[in-house]
Design an enzyme around this catalytic site. Structure first.
Site, PDB file in Angstrom:
ATOM      1  CB  SER A 121      -0.859   0.063   1.260  1.00 46.41           C
ATOM      2  OG  SER A 121      -1.626  -1.082   1.388  1.00 46.41           O
ATOM      3  CG  HIS A 142      -2.332  -0.852  -4.005  1.00 39.59           C
ATOM      4  ND1 HIS A 142      -2.842   0.399  -3.752  1.00 39.59           N
ATOM      5  CD2 HIS A 142      -2.406  -1.523  -2.835  1.00 39.59           C
ATOM      6  CE1 HIS A 142      -3.196   0.477  -2.483  1.00 39.59           C
ATOM      7  NE2 HIS A 142      -2.948  -0.676  -1.903  1.00 39.59           N
ATOM      8  CD  GLU A 154      -3.553   3.341  -6.335  1.00 40.24           C
ATOM      9  OE1 GLU A 154      -3.785   4.551  -6.318  1.00 40.24           O
ATOM     10  OE2 GLU A 154      -3.065   2.748  -5.341  1.00 40.24           O
ATOM     11  CG  ASN A 192      -3.586   3.900   0.544  1.00 43.27           C
ATOM     12  OD1 ASN A 192      -4.773   3.945   0.881  1.00 43.27           O
ATOM     13  ND2 ASN A 192      -2.960   2.764   0.357  1.00 43.27           N
TER      14      ASN A 192
HETATM   15  N1  LIG Z   1      -5.760  -4.617   4.372  1.00 39.91           N
HETATM   16  C1  LIG Z   1      -5.964  -3.749   3.400  1.00 39.91           C
HETATM   17  O1  LIG Z   1      -6.968  -3.021   3.376  1.00 39.91           O
HETATM   18  C2  LIG Z   1      -4.966  -3.641   2.259  1.00 39.91           C
HETATM   19  C3  LIG Z   1      -5.362  -3.032   1.057  1.00 39.91           C
HETATM   20  C4  LIG Z   1      -4.457  -2.979  -0.001  1.00 39.91           C
HETATM   21  C5  LIG Z   1      -3.174  -3.481   0.169  1.00 39.91           C
HETATM   22  N2  LIG Z   1      -2.814  -4.054   1.368  1.00 39.91           N
HETATM   23  C6  LIG Z   1      -1.448  -4.582   1.459  1.00 39.91           C
HETATM   24  O2  LIG Z   1      -1.525  -5.981   1.273  1.00 39.91           O
HETATM   25  C7  LIG Z   1      -0.488  -6.623   2.020  1.00 39.91           C
HETATM   26  C8  LIG Z   1      -1.110  -7.668   2.930  1.00 39.91           C
HETATM   27  O3  LIG Z   1      -2.017  -7.015   3.811  1.00 39.91           O
HETATM   28  P1  LIG Z   1      -3.191  -7.828   4.531  1.00 39.91           P
HETATM   29  O4  LIG Z   1      -4.088  -6.793   5.106  1.00 39.91           O
HETATM   30  O5  LIG Z   1      -3.728  -8.866   3.624  1.00 39.91           O
HETATM   31  O6  LIG Z   1      -2.363  -8.521   5.709  1.00 39.91           O
HETATM   32  P2  LIG Z   1      -2.776  -9.830   6.542  1.00 39.91           P
HETATM   33  O7  LIG Z   1      -2.009  -9.735   7.811  1.00 39.91           O
HETATM   34  O8  LIG Z   1      -4.259  -9.981   6.597  1.00 39.91           O
HETATM   35  O9  LIG Z   1      -2.210 -11.049   5.653  1.00 39.91           O
HETATM   36  C9  LIG Z   1      -0.835 -11.304   5.487  1.00 39.91           C
HETATM   37  C10 LIG Z   1      -0.681 -12.810   5.289  1.00 39.91           C
HETATM   38  O10 LIG Z   1       0.658 -13.067   4.921  1.00 39.91           O
HETATM   39  C11 LIG Z   1       1.042 -14.281   5.549  1.00 39.91           C
HETATM   40  N3  LIG Z   1       2.492 -14.315   5.579  1.00 39.91           N
HETATM   41  C12 LIG Z   1       3.334 -13.644   6.408  1.00 39.91           C
HETATM   42  N4  LIG Z   1       4.613 -13.949   6.074  1.00 39.91           N
HETATM   43  C13 LIG Z   1       4.566 -14.816   5.037  1.00 39.91           C
HETATM   44  C14 LIG Z   1       5.549 -15.480   4.264  1.00 39.91           C
HETATM   45  N5  LIG Z   1       6.832 -15.282   4.508  1.00 39.91           N
HETATM   46  N6  LIG Z   1       5.138 -16.307   3.275  1.00 39.91           N
HETATM   47  C15 LIG Z   1       3.837 -16.493   3.011  1.00 39.91           C
HETATM   48  N7  LIG Z   1       2.852 -15.887   3.725  1.00 39.91           N
HETATM   49  C16 LIG Z   1       3.222 -15.052   4.716  1.00 39.91           C
HETATM   50  C17 LIG Z   1       0.389 -14.222   6.905  1.00 39.91           C
HETATM   51  O11 LIG Z   1       0.270 -15.514   7.469  1.00 39.91           O
HETATM   52  C18 LIG Z   1      -0.972 -13.611   6.558  1.00 39.91           C
HETATM   53  O12 LIG Z   1      -1.932 -14.598   6.272  1.00 39.91           O
HETATM   54  C19 LIG Z   1       0.250  -5.505   2.737  1.00 39.91           C
HETATM   55  O13 LIG Z   1       1.356  -5.121   1.964  1.00 39.91           O
HETATM   56  C20 LIG Z   1      -0.779  -4.397   2.789  1.00 39.91           C
HETATM   57  O14 LIG Z   1      -0.197  -3.119   2.870  1.00 39.91           O
HETATM   58  C21 LIG Z   1      -3.680  -4.155   2.400  1.00 39.91           C
END
Ligand SMILES: NC(=O)c1ccc[n+]([C@@H]2O[C@H](COP(=O)([O-])OP(=O)(O)OC[C@H]3O[C@@H](n4cnc5c(N)ncnc54)[C@H](O)[C@@H]3O)[C@@H](O)[C@H]2O)c1
Length: 503
Positions: A121, A142, A154, A192
């Site tokens: 993000s 994104h 994005e 963002n």
């Molecule tokens: N939550 C949102 O609204 C949102 C929106 C857009 C982008 N993002 C981005 O997406 C990414 C993930 O965010 P999220 O909210 O899904 O987080 P989350 O914590 O819900 O999920 C992350 C997942 O990654 C797994 N993980 C951690 N280390 C790992 C590894 N080494 N190998 C494989 N899996 C692994 C974890 O077990 C977890 O299930 C971040 O970069 C975040 O900035 C989030």
């Protein structure tokens, strides 16, 4: 050479990754879902089964289609299974060290032609790309939460991204049924950057005591028509994530307004992260009470004074007369006609307190600003009496609107939040970061806003926004509130709207 993307790896099957895997599988691609360990893998599979199960229950998918979709996804804890993938999308936590470690591994494991994408993000895609031997094939993809629903993607290119790759990834996004917007690698990208600046500003206004949490939320939701108010949205995004994104914005811009508001730090430190912990700005244990009050009884007043002209004054006058009130109207130049009124409502651009001190009973004057069709901001000055403010709030309910109480500051709540956001969008355009059409599409599709910032600018009128920004700048002396030069120039040139001139 145009690539074909048929097998896609998704690393991390959390909130975003599970949704992204579903989006690819729905479009008929083969997916390899990778998680850190067996427990997380089973949670990830559960997310996917739950989400597609709900689609079946709602009749949006048959049980056979669900089985076929899930059958296209292989679940594994081994990154080595990604060797044959054409594209890998990473969705692990927003920690640079984790991402860099993963990309170095993916570079070693994946075939030379594979494209590596990050769903970050806010982190630098360029810095992530630099950990690989193929930085030209690393790109940002994104998605927005929830990925199966939100239409925006994005596509983030860096200065070293291979020519043509952003278009290929944009083409893939279209194949998934999404709308891509391609942008450069700048903190926060389009959505963002604009969104978190606005949300952080709402926190800052809350801290000054200008208005309450619920009043600010109601003003933006009911007044501007946003899907939710800023504090409800912060809770949904997560206060820790919001804090981190602001921090990244601040590190790049060094502008104080991007520095996370102290209240964010306080809540995060207390573990109140928003919806995911049950409490943030709001408590999510139960339904929050509605902010709109019950219609009040008819106030004991025989004459209401109105100061100001224009359509808003006419609307209020008509509504008051229809409700059986006697009203007297004055222009801001001569307040004599309203001097004896029991309560005086100011609907002009003149600061409310400047009008108040010219009345024999300054405590009877209250500022009023109609916002959209459903809200009216009710601004009390330092000398306004409680009775007068309550009376005007009752009048507002009687004319079918929700009152939002606030202090007498330039822009009250809505314009103080909305206009700097619109100005930020103009500055983003001016900097050549994205086109007006792309910025509009990004905010509509990424945030569910009813209109993009340039569409809002044209609907409100660029001169009104420019003048509002000047008043905000004069009040708060915040450099970013000064109208963007492009906005100023378009108003000076007398053009009727911004979109016709910037394409
Ligand atoms: N939550 C949102 O609204 C949102 C929106 C857009 C982008 N993002 C981005 O997406 C990414 C993930 O965010 P999220 O909210 O899904 O987080 P989350 O914590 O819900 O999920 C992350 C997942 O990654 C797994 N993980 C951690 N280390 C790992 C590894 N080494 N190998 C494989 N899996 C692994 C974890 O077990 C977890 O299930 C971040 O970069 C975040 O900035 C989030």
């Amino acid at each position: 050479m145009t690539r074909t993307f048929e097998t896609v790896g998704v690393v991390g099957l959390g909130t975003m990754g599970a949704g992204i895997a579903e989006v690819f599988a729905r479009a008929g691609l083969r997916v390899i879902g990778v998680e850190a360990d067996e427990a997380a893998l089973s949670r990830g599979r559960g997310h996917l089964e739950g989400s597609t199960g709900r689609a079946v229950a709602r009749g949006r998918m048959t049980a056979e289609e669900q089985a076929a979709l899930l059958g296209r996804i292989a679940f594994t804890t081994s990154r080595d299974d990604l060797a044959g993938a054409d594209l890998v999308v990473e969705a692990i936590p927003e920690v640079m060290e984790f991402k860099r470690g993963l990309f170095a591994d993916l570079d070693r494991i994946c075939k030379p032609s594979a494209v590596l994408a990050t769903n970050t993000s806010s982190l630098s895609v360029t810095a992530i790309a630099a950990t690989t031997s193929r930085p030209a094939q690393v790109i940002g993809m994104h998605f927005f939460n929830p990925a199966p629903v939100m239409r925006l993607v994005e596509v983030v290119r860096t200065v070293v991204t291979e020519d043509g790759l952003p278009d290929e990834i944009a083409g893939l996004a279209r194949r998934l049924g999404k709308t891509p917007v391609t942008v450069g690698d700048r903190a926060g990208f389009v959505v963002n950057r604009l969104l978190l600046s606005y949300l952080n500003h709402a926190c800052a206004l809350l801290e000054t005591g200008l208005a309450s949490r619920d009043d600010i939320d109601a003003a933006m939701r009911l007044g501007v028509g946003l899907p939710m108010g800023p504090f409800t949205l912060l809770d949904l995004i997560g206060l820790d994530t919001s804090y981190e994104v602001c921090e990244v914005l601040f590190r790049e811009s060094r502008e104080r307004r991007h520095a996370p508001a102290p209240i964010l730090r306080e809540l995060v430190t207390a573990g109140l992260l928003g919806r995911k912990t049950g409490r943030g700005f709001h408590s999510h244990d139960r339904d929050a009470p509605e902010t709109a009050g019950e219609p009040g009884g008819r106030p004991e007043i025989s004459l209401v004074g109105l100061v100001g002209g224009g359509p808003d004054a006419a609307t209020v006058l008509e509504a008051l007369e229809a409700a059986g009130f006697k009203a007297a109207v004055a222009e801001p130049g001569d307040l004599t006609p309203v001097a004896e009124a029991d309560v005086v409502v100011a609907l002009s651009d003149t600061p409310v307190v400047e009008l108040a001190v010219r009345l024999p009973r300054p405590e009877r004057l209250v500022g009023l600003h109609l916002v959209g069709e459903r809200v009216a901001e009710v601004a009390a000055t330092v000398v306004t009496s409680r009775e007068a403010a309550e009376t005007v709030r009752d009048l507002v309910r009687m004319i079918g609107r929700t009152p939002v109480r606030c202090g007498d500051r330039a822009g009250f709540v809505v314009n103080a939040l909305l206009y700097p956001y619109l100005n930020d969008a103009v500055r983003m355009l001016e900097a050549g970061y994205a086109s007006a059409a792309d910025i509009d599409a990004a905010m509509r599709l990424g945030c569910g806003y009813p209109a993009g910032p340039f569409e809002m600018l044209d609907a409100i009128g660029i001169e009104r926004v420019r003048d509002g920004l000047r008043a905000l700048y004069a009040e708060y002396r915040e450099p970013s509130f000064a109208p963007a030069p492009l906005l100023d120039q378009l108003v000076t040139a007398g053009v009727p709207g911004i979109r016709a001139h910037v394409g």
